[in-house]
Write an enzyme that holds these catalytic residues in place. Structure first.
Site, PDB file in Angstrom:
ATOM      1  N   GLY A  42       0.786  -1.224   0.000  1.00  0.00           N
ATOM      2  CA  GLY A  42       0.000   0.000   0.000  1.00  0.00           C
ATOM      3  C   GLY A  42       0.818   1.275   0.000  1.00  0.00           C
ATOM      4  O   GLY A  42       0.275   2.365  -0.221  1.00  0.00           O
ATOM      5  N   GLU A  43       2.127   1.194   0.250  1.00  0.00           N
ATOM      6  CA  GLU A  43       2.968   2.386   0.201  1.00  0.00           C
ATOM      7  C   GLU A  43       3.036   2.917  -1.228  1.00  0.00           C
ATOM      8  O   GLU A  43       3.003   2.154  -2.193  1.00  0.00           O
ATOM      9  CB  GLU A  43       4.377   2.075   0.698  1.00  0.00           C
ATOM     10  CG  GLU A  43       4.470   1.815   2.189  1.00  0.00           C
ATOM     11  CD  GLU A  43       5.895   1.585   2.645  1.00  0.00           C
ATOM     12  OE1 GLU A  43       6.827   1.754   1.814  1.00  0.00           O
ATOM     13  OE2 GLU A  43       6.088   1.235   3.818  1.00  0.00           O
ATOM     14  N   ARG A 100     -11.483  22.233   5.483  1.00  0.00           N
ATOM     15  CA  ARG A 100     -12.643  22.642   6.296  1.00  0.00           C
ATOM     16  C   ARG A 100     -12.306  22.817   7.771  1.00  0.00           C
ATOM     17  O   ARG A 100     -12.986  23.563   8.473  1.00  0.00           O
ATOM     18  CB  ARG A 100     -13.778  21.624   6.131  1.00  0.00           C
ATOM     19  CG  ARG A 100     -14.585  21.846   4.866  1.00  0.00           C
ATOM     20  CD  ARG A 100     -15.613  20.753   4.655  1.00  0.00           C
ATOM     21  NE  ARG A 100     -14.981  19.531   4.155  1.00  0.00           N
ATOM     22  CZ  ARG A 100     -15.657  18.455   3.781  1.00  0.00           C
ATOM     23  NH1 ARG A 100     -16.973  18.456   3.872  1.00  0.00           N
ATOM     24  NH2 ARG A 100     -15.036  17.388   3.319  1.00  0.00           N
ATOM     25  N   HIS A 134     -11.703  26.693   1.303  1.00  0.00           N
ATOM     26  CA  HIS A 134     -12.921  26.744   2.122  1.00  0.00           C
ATOM     27  C   HIS A 134     -13.022  28.075   2.876  1.00  0.00           C
ATOM     28  O   HIS A 134     -14.125  28.588   3.087  1.00  0.00           O
ATOM     29  CB  HIS A 134     -12.941  25.573   3.102  1.00  0.00           C
ATOM     30  CG  HIS A 134     -14.232  25.433   3.835  1.00  0.00           C
ATOM     31  ND1 HIS A 134     -15.436  25.188   3.199  1.00  0.00           N
ATOM     32  CD2 HIS A 134     -14.525  25.520   5.160  1.00  0.00           C
ATOM     33  CE1 HIS A 134     -16.413  25.125   4.089  1.00  0.00           C
ATOM     34  NE2 HIS A 134     -15.876  25.322   5.283  1.00  0.00           N
ATOM     35  N   LYS A 196     -29.143  28.660   8.795  1.00  0.00           N
ATOM     36  CA  LYS A 196     -29.189  27.241   9.155  1.00  0.00           C
ATOM     37  C   LYS A 196     -28.380  27.021  10.429  1.00  0.00           C
ATOM     38  O   LYS A 196     -27.596  27.870  10.844  1.00  0.00           O
ATOM     39  CB  LYS A 196     -28.634  26.360   8.035  1.00  0.00           C
ATOM     40  CG  LYS A 196     -27.119  26.453   7.910  1.00  0.00           C
ATOM     41  CD  LYS A 196     -26.536  25.387   7.032  1.00  0.00           C
ATOM     42  CE  LYS A 196     -25.003  25.411   7.140  1.00  0.00           C
ATOM     43  NZ  LYS A 196     -24.346  24.448   6.280  1.00  0.00           N
ATOM     44  N   ARG A 198     -26.074  23.702  12.334  1.00  0.00           N
ATOM     45  CA  ARG A 198     -25.491  22.380  12.080  1.00  0.00           C
ATOM     46  C   ARG A 198     -25.314  21.671  13.419  1.00  0.00           C
ATOM     47  O   ARG A 198     -24.326  21.893  14.132  1.00  0.00           O
ATOM     48  CB  ARG A 198     -24.150  22.524  11.361  1.00  0.00           C
ATOM     49  CG  ARG A 198     -23.615  21.214  10.818  1.00  0.00           C
ATOM     50  CD  ARG A 198     -22.265  21.415  10.135  1.00  0.00           C
ATOM     51  NE  ARG A 198     -22.365  22.115   8.866  1.00  0.00           N
ATOM     52  CZ  ARG A 198     -22.731  21.557   7.724  1.00  0.00           C
ATOM     53  NH1 ARG A 198     -23.069  20.282   7.693  1.00  0.00           N
ATOM     54  NH2 ARG A 198     -22.771  22.253   6.612  1.00  0.00           N
ATOM     55  N   ALA A 228     -24.124  16.775   0.398  1.00  0.00           N
ATOM     56  CA  ALA A 228     -25.236  17.476  -0.262  1.00  0.00           C
ATOM     57  C   ALA A 228     -26.412  17.764   0.661  1.00  0.00           C
ATOM     58  O   ALA A 228     -27.467  18.203   0.190  1.00  0.00           O
ATOM     59  CB  ALA A 228     -25.718  16.722  -1.510  1.00  0.00           C
ATOM     60  N   GLY A 229     -26.266  17.551   1.967  1.00  0.00           N
ATOM     61  CA  GLY A 229     -27.359  17.835   2.884  1.00  0.00           C
ATOM     62  C   GLY A 229     -27.733  19.304   2.906  1.00  0.00           C
ATOM     63  O   GLY A 229     -28.908  19.672   2.807  1.00  0.00           O
TER      64      GLY A 229
END
Length: 315
Positions: A42-43, A100, A134, A196, A198, A228-229
């Site tokens: 996996g490296e 984020r 972001h 909104k 969260r 997509a909420g």
């Protein structure tokens, strides 16, 4: 192109090879020879198949899903370039993963946007070219030059062809208000804001809509769509409260978890993305429109190499 380096070269990891190829074609410069694969455990294994000594090197890599693999590919490629005596190493990151988490929202939170900036710099990056972070202040996490490109003008050009006298640009939350204003001004449209909250990550609840949206053609704009909420809840709320039509757009189509099903079932008539993240064939639905950012990244690379200013592209 002529610059202070003897030549320039473009390389790509596996993060978004389609976009890298488009940028290469825009510049008329073939992608450099690089073998990017994995060992059996996996490296990540990197092999650079041509000399980069003294060259101005551009490595195109979106750090999207699989985020950790793509980030490590980029870092290892830069380390290889540094050890091969590249003149300057430019990390071209259309989508900046881990962006984020840019502040401590609650006790003991990490600030991963800064951590990744440090990792990139230590790995050998002399410059970063990215699009729609972001939060714009993430630029300040870098102690190297950072070109922060804007996706909104590309979206404005697209929606200008679909303008209507009843157009309203809608921010799905308080964090995207400036982005909504930047889109509304050239289109000559008012804005509305969705209030909104969260309660937990990837979950949002609509509280109120600020602005007149009844009987209007609404365009929601955000920097990214992940699960997509937020965007779907906003679209459904707009439609329930009298909007004539609802379309949506975002720079980065992360599209994780239930995103596709939510968008398909929502009031969104059209969802427009830029191709900073490649949307795989299995996730493409009729509602999606994808616009290439290759021209803007190619022109930015050209200007960086020739020591021309980048800011006129967005003035």
């Amino acid at each position: 192109m002529n610059g202070t380096f003897k030549d320039y070269a473009i390389f790509a990891g596996n993060g978004n090879r389609t976009l890298a190829q488009q940028i290469s074609e825009q510049l008329g410069k073939p992608l450099g020879a690089a073998d990017v694969k994995k060992f059996s455990d996996g490296e990540i294994a990197i092999g650079i198949g041509e000399s980069v000594r003294g060259k101005d090197v551009y490595i195109i890599q979106s750090t999207s899903d699989p985020v950790n693999d793509n980030l490590m590919e980029l870092c290892i490629m830069m380390d290889a370039m540094k050890r091969a005596s590249a003149g300057r190493i430019n990390a071209v990151i259309p989508y900046y993963g881990y962006g984020r988490q840019d502040r401590t929202a609650k006790a003991r939170d990490p600030i991963t946007a800064r951590l990744v900036a440090d990792i990139l710099t230590v790995s050998g990056a002399d410059r970063v070219i990215t699009m729609d972070l972001h939060a714009a202040q993430i630029q300040g996490f870098f102690n190297i030059p950072t070109d922060h490109l804007k996706g909104t003008p590309i979206l404005v050009d697209y929606f200008r062809e679909h303008n209507s006298p009843d157009l309203v640009i809608v921010s799905p939350d308080h964090g995207s208000v400036k982005r909504a204003r930047d889109m509304a001004q050239p289109l000559g449209a008012p804005i509305a804001i969705i209030d909104k909250r969260r309660p937990r990550p990837n979950v949002s609840e609509i509280m109120n809509i600020i602005g007149d949206i009844e009987g209007k053609d609404c365009i929601l704009i955000d920097d990214m769509v992940d699960t997509a909420g937020t965007i779907c809840n906003a679209a459904n709320a707009l439609k329930e409260r009298g909007a004539k039509s609802v379309r949506a757009c975002a720079t980065h189509g992360v599209l994780s978890g239930p995103a596709i099903e939510r968008i398909q079932a929502s009031a969104i008539e059209e969802m427009v993305f830029l191709n900073t993240i490649e949307v795989p064939e299995e996730k493409m639905i009729d509602k999606f429109t994808v616009i290439s950012v290759a021209p803007i990244f190619a022109e930015t690379i050209r200007r960086v190499y020739t020591n021309e200013p980048v800011s006129p592209l967005f003035d």
